[in-house]
Design a protein around this motif. Structure first.
Motif, PDB file in Angstrom:
ATOM      1  N   GLY A 198      15.860 107.048  82.955  1.00  0.00           N
ATOM      2  CA  GLY A 198      15.522 107.540  81.616  1.00  0.00           C
ATOM      3  C   GLY A 198      16.614 108.417  81.043  1.00  0.00           C
ATOM      4  O   GLY A 198      16.985 108.296  79.873  1.00  0.00           O
ATOM      5  N   ARG A 199      17.156 109.307  81.866  1.00  0.00           N
ATOM      6  CA  ARG A 199      18.254 110.170  81.414  1.00  0.00           C
ATOM      7  C   ARG A 199      19.494 109.328  81.103  1.00  0.00           C
ATOM      8  O   ARG A 199      20.200 109.595  80.119  1.00  0.00           O
ATOM      9  CB  ARG A 199      18.560 111.236  82.469  1.00  0.00           C
ATOM     10  N   LEU A 200      19.755 108.317  81.928  1.00  0.00           N
ATOM     11  CA  LEU A 200      20.906 107.441  81.693  1.00  0.00           C
ATOM     12  C   LEU A 200      20.759 106.703  80.366  1.00  0.00           C
ATOM     13  O   LEU A 200      21.697 106.664  79.565  1.00  0.00           O
ATOM     14  CB  LEU A 200      21.051 106.438  82.837  1.00  0.00           C
ATOM     15  N   LEU A 201      19.593 106.125  80.124  1.00  0.00           N
ATOM     16  CA  LEU A 201      19.380 105.391  78.870  1.00  0.00           C
ATOM     17  C   LEU A 201      19.556 106.306  77.662  1.00  0.00           C
ATOM     18  O   LEU A 201      20.107 105.892  76.641  1.00  0.00           O
ATOM     19  CB  LEU A 201      18.003 104.730  78.860  1.00  0.00           C
ATOM     20  N   GLU A 202      19.112 107.541  77.804  1.00  0.00           N
ATOM     21  CA  GLU A 202      19.288 108.516  76.724  1.00  0.00           C
ATOM     22  C   GLU A 202      20.778 108.781  76.479  1.00  0.00           C
ATOM     23  O   GLU A 202      21.242 108.771  75.329  1.00  0.00           O
ATOM     24  CB  GLU A 202      18.575 109.817  77.097  1.00  0.00           C
ATOM     25  N   LEU A 203      21.523 108.992  77.556  1.00  0.00           N
ATOM     26  CA  LEU A 203      22.971 109.237  77.428  1.00  0.00           C
ATOM     27  C   LEU A 203      23.695 108.023  76.855  1.00  0.00           C
ATOM     28  O   LEU A 203      24.624 108.164  76.053  1.00  0.00           O
ATOM     29  CB  LEU A 203      23.582 109.595  78.784  1.00  0.00           C
ATOM     30  N   LEU A 204      23.296 106.831  77.285  1.00  0.00           N
ATOM     31  CA  LEU A 204      23.951 105.618  76.788  1.00  0.00           C
ATOM     32  C   LEU A 204      23.717 105.422  75.299  1.00  0.00           C
ATOM     33  O   LEU A 204      24.520 104.793  74.611  1.00  0.00           O
ATOM     34  CB  LEU A 204      23.487 104.388  77.574  1.00  0.00           C
ATOM     35  N   GLY A 205      22.623 105.974  74.795  1.00  0.00           N
ATOM     36  CA  GLY A 205      22.343 105.876  73.370  1.00  0.00           C
ATOM     37  C   GLY A 205      23.193 106.802  72.512  1.00  0.00           C
ATOM     38  O   GLY A 205      23.340 106.584  71.306  1.00  0.00           O
ATOM     39  N   GLU A 206      23.775 107.831  73.151  1.00  0.00           N
ATOM     40  CA  GLU A 206      24.620 108.775  72.420  1.00  0.00           C
ATOM     41  C   GLU A 206      25.967 108.144  72.097  1.00  0.00           C
ATOM     42  O   GLU A 206      26.671 107.709  72.998  1.00  0.00           O
ATOM     43  CB  GLU A 206      24.869 110.038  73.256  1.00  0.00           C
ATOM     44  N   ASP A 207      26.305 108.102  70.846  1.00  0.00           N
ATOM     45  CA  ASP A 207      27.616 107.594  70.406  1.00  0.00           C
ATOM     46  C   ASP A 207      27.939 106.214  70.985  1.00  0.00           C
ATOM     47  O   ASP A 207      29.089 105.922  71.319  1.00  0.00           O
ATOM     48  CB  ASP A 207      28.734 108.585  70.764  1.00  0.00           C
ATOM     49  N   SER A 208      26.934 105.374  71.096  1.00  0.00           N
ATOM     50  CA  SER A 208      27.138 104.029  71.629  1.00  0.00           C
ATOM     51  C   SER A 208      28.115 103.251  70.756  1.00  0.00           C
ATOM     52  O   SER A 208      28.070 103.345  69.524  1.00  0.00           O
ATOM     53  CB  SER A 208      25.806 103.280  71.676  1.00  0.00           C
ATOM     54  N   PRO A 209      29.015 102.483  71.381  1.00  0.00           N
ATOM     55  CA  PRO A 209      29.941 101.671  70.588  1.00  0.00           C
ATOM     56  C   PRO A 209      29.222 100.707  69.639  1.00  0.00           C
ATOM     57  O   PRO A 209      29.784 100.316  68.626  1.00  0.00           O
ATOM     58  CB  PRO A 209      30.730 100.899  71.641  1.00  0.00           C
ATOM     59  N   LEU A 210      27.991 100.356  69.964  1.00  0.00           N
ATOM     60  CA  LEU A 210      27.227  99.462  69.090  1.00  0.00           C
ATOM     61  C   LEU A 210      26.291 100.227  68.167  1.00  0.00           C
ATOM     62  O   LEU A 210      25.588  99.632  67.351  1.00  0.00           O
ATOM     63  CB  LEU A 210      26.418  98.468  69.938  1.00  0.00           C
ATOM     64  N   GLY A 211      26.289 101.546  68.279  1.00  0.00           N
ATOM     65  CA  GLY A 211      25.382 102.381  67.503  1.00  0.00           C
ATOM     66  C   GLY A 211      25.596 102.324  65.998  1.00  0.00           C
ATOM     67  O   GLY A 211      24.678 102.609  65.241  1.00  0.00           O
ATOM     68  N   GLY A 212      26.781 101.946  65.570  1.00  0.00           N
ATOM     69  CA  GLY A 212      27.059 101.850  64.138  1.00  0.00           C
ATOM     70  C   GLY A 212      26.517 100.584  63.512  1.00  0.00           C
ATOM     71  O   GLY A 212      26.581 100.419  62.288  1.00  0.00           O
ATOM     72  N   LEU A 213      25.965  99.702  64.326  1.00  0.00           N
ATOM     73  CA  LEU A 213      25.390  98.463  63.815  1.00  0.00           C
ATOM     74  C   LEU A 213      23.879  98.609  63.725  1.00  0.00           C
ATOM     75  O   LEU A 213      23.251  99.189  64.608  1.00  0.00           O
ATOM     76  CB  LEU A 213      25.718  97.288  64.751  1.00  0.00           C
ATOM     77  N   SER A 214      23.302  98.047  62.676  1.00  0.00           N
ATOM     78  CA  SER A 214      21.844  98.048  62.557  1.00  0.00           C
ATOM     79  C   SER A 214      21.264  97.107  63.612  1.00  0.00           C
ATOM     80  O   SER A 214      21.987  96.311  64.223  1.00  0.00           O
ATOM     81  CB  SER A 214      21.425  97.567  61.158  1.00  0.00           C
ATOM     82  N   ARG A 215      19.959  97.164  63.805  1.00  0.00           N
ATOM     83  CA  ARG A 215      19.308  96.255  64.762  1.00  0.00           C
ATOM     84  C   ARG A 215      19.529  94.804  64.367  1.00  0.00           C
ATOM     85  O   ARG A 215      19.754  93.949  65.217  1.00  0.00           O
ATOM     86  CB  ARG A 215      17.818  96.558  64.872  1.00  0.00           C
ATOM     87  N   ASP A 216      19.470  94.529  63.069  1.00  0.00           N
ATOM     88  CA  ASP A 216      19.703  93.162  62.590  1.00  0.00           C
ATOM     89  C   ASP A 216      21.139  92.729  62.876  1.00  0.00           C
ATOM     90  O   ASP A 216      21.377  91.588  63.282  1.00  0.00           O
ATOM     91  CB  ASP A 216      19.404  93.048  61.092  1.00  0.00           C
ATOM     92  N   GLU A 217      22.088  93.638  62.654  1.00  0.00           N
ATOM     93  CA  GLU A 217      23.494  93.309  62.924  1.00  0.00           C
ATOM     94  C   GLU A 217      23.720  93.098  64.425  1.00  0.00           C
ATOM     95  O   GLU A 217      24.449  92.189  64.819  1.00  0.00           O
ATOM     96  CB  GLU A 217      24.409  94.411  62.398  1.00  0.00           C
ATOM     97  N   GLN A 218      23.086  93.936  65.250  1.00  0.00           N
ATOM     98  CA  GLN A 218      23.202  93.753  66.701  1.00  0.00           C
ATOM     99  C   GLN A 218      22.612  92.411  67.120  1.00  0.00           C
ATOM    100  O   GLN A 218      23.187  91.708  67.945  1.00  0.00           O
ATOM    101  CB  GLN A 218      22.519  94.899  67.452  1.00  0.00           C
TER     102      GLN A 218
END
Length: 147
Positions: free
Chosen positions: A109-129
């Motif tokens: 759970g902590r890892l998934l939270e960290l991976l969500g921070e500044d993710s390289p894919l984070g700038g894309l919307s869910r539709d774009e992903q």
């Protein structure tokens, strides 16, 4: 196809390959840095990320895009850390199920939270992903291309 058309196509493919490679490198670096913050190696973090429920080594290896022997090595380390347990598979006496311990679940759970921070894919919307995922799947699996 003319020489000019071939050159244009080769140039476009080279640029696209460079972008895909660059994205893969950014994702790998992002994972490595976040894993290190939790005292994990990148392969250990990948295994924890992929252990979304009980599964066999073969299933985990497929999700990790590695050989089962490599996944076994990683799971051995996670097991020694008390993060994963091997349990009898409910339907196959020859197989073992990999199951996260409570500590493993917490760390995942902590890892998934960290991976969500500044993710390289984070700038894309869910539709774009989703669109990017679909395009990459079509490129990787030519049999899935519509004719």
């Amino acid at each position: 196809m003319s020489d000019q058309d071939q050159e244009t196509r080769a140039s476009a493919e080279r640029q696209l390959c460079g972008l895909v490679n660059g994205m893969a490198q950014r994702i790998a670096e992002h994972l490595r840095l976040r894993a290190a913050r939790l005292g994990l190696t990148a392969p250990q973090a990948t295994a924890l990320r992929e252990l979304s429920g009980p599964m066999t080594i073969s299933e985990l290896a497929e999700r990790m895009s590695c050989e089962p022997s490599n996944a076994t090595f990683v799971v051995d380390k996670l097991e020694k850390q008390g993060l994963v347990e091997r349990r009898p598979h409910p339907a196959d006496r020859r197989a073992k199920w990999l199951v996260l311990t409570p500590e493993g679940t917490d760390l995942r759970g902590r890892l998934l939270e960290l991976l969500g921070e500044d993710s390289p894919l984070g700038g894309l919307s869910r539709d774009e992903q989703a669109a990017l995922q679909g395009l990459l799947q079509r490129a990787i699996r030519p049999e899935s291309r519509s004719s």
